[in-house]
Design a protein around this motif. Structure first.
Motif, PDB file in Angstrom:
ATOM      1  N   THR A   1      -4.934   1.656  -1.000  1.00  0.00           N
ATOM      2  CA  THR A   1      -5.286   0.490  -1.506  1.00  0.00           C
ATOM      3  C   THR A   1      -4.355  -0.960  -1.143  1.00  0.00           C
ATOM      4  O   THR A   1      -3.087  -0.746  -1.002  1.00  0.00           O
ATOM      5  CB  THR A   1      -4.954   0.269  -3.164  1.00  0.00           C
ATOM      6  OG1 THR A   1      -5.842   1.143  -3.894  1.00  0.00           O
ATOM      7  CG2 THR A   1      -5.312  -1.129  -3.632  1.00  0.00           C
TER       8      THR A   1
ATOM      9  N   GLY B   1       0.854  -1.462   0.037  1.00  0.00           N
ATOM     10  CA  GLY B   1       0.024   0.026   0.317  1.00  0.00           C
ATOM     11  C   GLY B   1       0.810   1.340  -0.061  1.00  0.00           C
ATOM     12  O   GLY B   1       1.932   1.198   0.131  1.00  0.00           O
TER      13      GLY B   1
ATOM     14  N   GLN C   1      -9.691  -1.093  -1.786  1.00  0.00           N
ATOM     15  CA  GLN C   1      -9.494   0.254  -1.930  1.00  0.00           C
ATOM     16  C   GLN C   1     -10.118   1.119  -0.823  1.00  0.00           C
ATOM     17  O   GLN C   1     -11.509   0.808  -0.788  1.00  0.00           O
ATOM     18  CB  GLN C   1      -9.891   0.908  -3.166  1.00  0.00           C
ATOM     19  CG  GLN C   1      -9.123   2.305  -3.567  1.00  0.00           C
ATOM     20  CD  GLN C   1      -9.613   3.350  -3.040  1.00  0.00           C
ATOM     21  OE1 GLN C   1     -11.034   3.447  -2.547  1.00  0.00           O
ATOM     22  NE2 GLN C   1      -8.881   4.251  -2.242  1.00  0.00           N
TER      23      GLN C   1
ATOM     24  N   ASN D   1     -13.909   0.215  -1.653  1.00  0.00           N
ATOM     25  CA  ASN D   1     -13.982  -0.259  -3.183  1.00  0.00           C
ATOM     26  C   ASN D   1     -15.145   0.785  -3.697  1.00  0.00           C
ATOM     27  O   ASN D   1     -16.000   0.113  -4.494  1.00  0.00           O
ATOM     28  CB  ASN D   1     -14.412  -1.525  -3.273  1.00  0.00           C
ATOM     29  CG  ASN D   1     -13.183  -2.717  -2.998  1.00  0.00           C
ATOM     30  OD1 ASN D   1     -12.033  -2.049  -2.987  1.00  0.00           O
ATOM     31  ND2 ASN D   1     -13.726  -3.646  -2.500  1.00  0.00           N
TER      32      ASN D   1
ATOM     33  N   ALA E   1     -13.782   3.995  -5.931  1.00  0.00           N
ATOM     34  CA  ALA E   1     -12.658   3.238  -6.100  1.00  0.00           C
ATOM     35  C   ALA E   1     -11.726   3.609  -7.095  1.00  0.00           C
ATOM     36  O   ALA E   1     -10.429   3.264  -7.245  1.00  0.00           O
ATOM     37  CB  ALA E   1     -13.129   1.861  -6.340  1.00  0.00           C
TER      38      ALA E   1
ATOM     39  N   ARG F   1      -6.582   7.940   1.579  1.00  0.00           N
ATOM     40  CA  ARG F   1      -6.645   6.837   0.879  1.00  0.00           C
ATOM     41  C   ARG F   1      -5.600   5.726   0.727  1.00  0.00           C
ATOM     42  O   ARG F   1      -4.372   6.287   0.636  1.00  0.00           O
ATOM     43  CB  ARG F   1      -6.798   7.148  -0.655  1.00  0.00           C
ATOM     44  CG  ARG F   1      -8.465   8.004  -0.835  1.00  0.00           C
ATOM     45  CD  ARG F   1      -8.371   8.809  -2.092  1.00  0.00           C
ATOM     46  NE  ARG F   1      -8.266   7.674  -3.388  1.00  0.00           N
ATOM     47  CZ  ARG F   1      -9.259   6.882  -3.894  1.00  0.00           C
ATOM     48  NH1 ARG F   1     -10.470   6.946  -3.337  1.00  0.00           N
ATOM     49  NH2 ARG F   1      -8.977   6.209  -4.721  1.00  0.00           N
TER      50      ARG F   1
ATOM     51  N   GLN G   1      -7.562  -7.527  -3.533  1.00  0.00           N
ATOM     52  CA  GLN G   1      -7.311  -5.945  -3.140  1.00  0.00           C
ATOM     53  C   GLN G   1      -8.418  -5.186  -2.735  1.00  0.00           C
ATOM     54  O   GLN G   1      -9.797  -5.671  -3.087  1.00  0.00           O
ATOM     55  CB  GLN G   1      -6.744  -5.281  -4.451  1.00  0.00           C
ATOM     56  CG  GLN G   1      -5.353  -5.591  -4.851  1.00  0.00           C
ATOM     57  CD  GLN G   1      -4.750  -4.793  -5.854  1.00  0.00           C
ATOM     58  OE1 GLN G   1      -5.562  -4.221  -6.765  1.00  0.00           O
ATOM     59  NE2 GLN G   1      -3.530  -4.462  -5.849  1.00  0.00           N
TER      60      GLN G   1
END
Length: 520
Positions: free
Chosen positions: A106, A34, A175, A138, A74, A104, A173
């Motif tokens: 991911t 990340g 987000q 997401n 996302a 933010r 994954q």
């Protein structure tokens, strides 16, 4: 069997995790591939409209405010944002006073977290923002009535705990977009926004279970349940600690809504395994509520347009909750007299509503001095008109349609007359040819007949004495499911409608069956 001192479980996985990834350390962020990115947000003037007669945004033009950027998506491009070293998430950020910002990142599930294999585990993202947070996963956040914490603001400097997945796989994954808010908003605080903690918590599948197995006794009437009850079927309890549970209805991603008539509350069981209050004062808010045993809501269902409809005992009416939160009274009187205490309900697919109205919610039941109707009826609401369609029973209770809606079944809560009635249904809503479909009076169980549901093949599931009775459409008794406590109502749940949820006195149970059920 698990026992809880209060209705619950109210918290999301309050047990110790099997593994933790600290997202405020370089090693933790590197492990999940990340990178934190950051942006201040600001309040801007925008064009809008005032509220209209429909209680929605349909009035004359106006000016108001919104917060930008809208960085929840996302696919939002945050490449020009400031990159934060993990430790810098604890830096005091924002403009101070009433201010807002975005974080933010991911994250990718690694093959190993230390010596822990995350395959199939439950993954929880926990973040604590000083002072409030909203969490988008997401690009999604549940904007539904009754959500308490999780992805929405949980409280002042309290953890937002969000289940990212319950069966994660390495390489998956997520987000994450965290919207920070400085507060308390009303006092214009002289400080700034910062992240107190952020982590990914992994729980092995067995420890993160949202239900626990309980004993089930199957009384199979001649090996007739084979097509209904899988060989590996097991009964699970999903919630406990209540005084009395009733009126369940499946609400999709929101989980199961169910009534607690004694405590005047509608609760929500989320698929993540938590219990929250969906609607308080669900059936009554009068000053004499202390006189009632069951003042709250009972039966719940959705109309063909997805609007929640509620039987209110104390208010002696049936209401529908509209999209903007206002209510419509569907029925509160018949022939100028107040209803007793509407108990259960079902919609026909054309929107015609049927409900039962015994006096069980009144303080003195049949002898209550405020009781106005001499009968305990089954009523139909069609085009705003309330019609009595049956007064055959002393305690009409649960009701359900056959799959083709040509037959209405009604259960009778009467220890001396434990019967399920069968009626033909006319196009105008009237009932005719009422006959006893099945008689359980001889069963020594103390309970009578409560909630009913039907599956796609027309089999009827009846909360009766001794358990859930399964009856074929021709009236053949296929078998009985005996629970640890008396069942009182039913709902078909999960995506495929094959899980039967059962409200039974102090707890809520579920069992997977082979045939899908019919639900609103």
């Amino acid at each position: 069997m698990r026992t809880n001192p209060a209705p619950g479980p109210p918290e999301l996985l309050s047990i110790r995790p099997d593994a933790i990834v600290d997202l405020q350390t370089a090693s933790g962020v590197n492990l999940v591939g990340g990178q934190w990115r950051y942006c201040d947000a600001e309040v801007v003037d925008v064009d809008f409209v005032t509220v209209g007669a429909d209680l929605g945004p349909s009035g004359p033009p106006s000016r108001t405010y919104e917060v930008v950027p809208h960085a929840e998506g996302a696919d939002y491009d945050d490449s020009n944002w400031r990159v934060l070293d993990p430790a810098d998430t604890q830096e005091r950020l924002g403009a101070g006073r009433v201010s807002f910002n975005w974080y933010r990142i991911t994250v990718t599930v690694p093959d190993r977290v230390g010596d822990f294999d995350p395959t199939g585990s439950t993954l929880v993202f926990e973040v604590v923002i000083d002072d409030y947070a909203e969490v988008w996963v997401n690009g999604q956040m549940p904007l539904v009535l009754g959500v308490n914490g999780g992805q929405v603001v949980s409280g002042f400097n309290t953890p937002n705990r969000v289940v990212l997945a319950q069966d994660v796989q390495p390489g998956e994954q997520f987000q994450l977009a965290v919207f920070g808010i400085n507060g308390p908003i009303s006092t214009s605080p002289a400080n700034y926004i910062w992240m107190r903690s952020a982590s990914l918590d992994f729980y092995s599948a067995d420890r993160a279970a949202v239900a626990w197995s309980v004993p089930l006794e199957v009384l199979d009437a001649g090996d007739r349940l084979g097509d209904i009850l899988p060989a590996d079927a097991r009964l699970e309890q999903v919630a406990a600690g209540f005084e009395f549970t009733e009126g369940p209805v499946w609400a999709g991603d929101r989980g199961l809504l169910f009534s607690s008539p004694n405590s005047n509350t509608i609760y929500r069981w989320a698929p993540t395994g938590t219990i929250s209050v969906f609607r308080s004062n669900s059936g009554y808010s009068g000053t004499d509520i202390h006189c009632y045993t069951q003042p709250g809501s009972n039966g719940l269902t959705f109309d063909p347009d997805g609007r929640l409809t509620i039987c209110q005992h104390g208010n002696r009416r049936v209401i529908r909750v509209e999209p903007h939160g206002n209510i419509t009274v569907m029925a509160d009187r018949y022939d100028g007299k107040r209803l007793n205490s509407p108990n259960d309900l079902v919609y026909r697919s054309d929107g015609t509503l049927y409900f039962t109205d015994p006096p069980f919610g009144l303080p003195d039941v049949y002898e209550d001095p405020d009781k106005e109707l001499d009968i305990s009826g089954v009523f139909c609401v069609r085009d705003g008109v309330v019609t009595l369609v049956s007064d055959d029973l002393a305690g009409p209770n649960g009701l359900a349609f056959s799959p083709d809606e040509r037959v209405l079944y009604v259960g009778n809560w009467d220890p001396d007359h434990k019967v399920v009635m069968r009626y033909d249904v006319a196009g105008d809503g009237e009932l005719s040819n009422g006959i006893v479909f099945f008689d359980m009076t001889a069963d020594p169980g103390e309970d009578a007949i409560d909630g009913l549901k039907v599956d796609e093949r027309g089999n009827l599931y009846v909360c009766g004495p001794s358990g859930v009775w399964v009856l074929a459409s021709d009236g053949t008794h296929l078998g009985t499911l005996v629970l640890p406590e008396s069942p009182h109502n039913l709902a078909w749940g999960d995506d495929d409608a094959r899980t039967l949820y059962i409200t039974a006195l102090t707890g809520v149970y579920r069992i997977r069956l082979s045939i899908p059920g019919i639900r609103p």
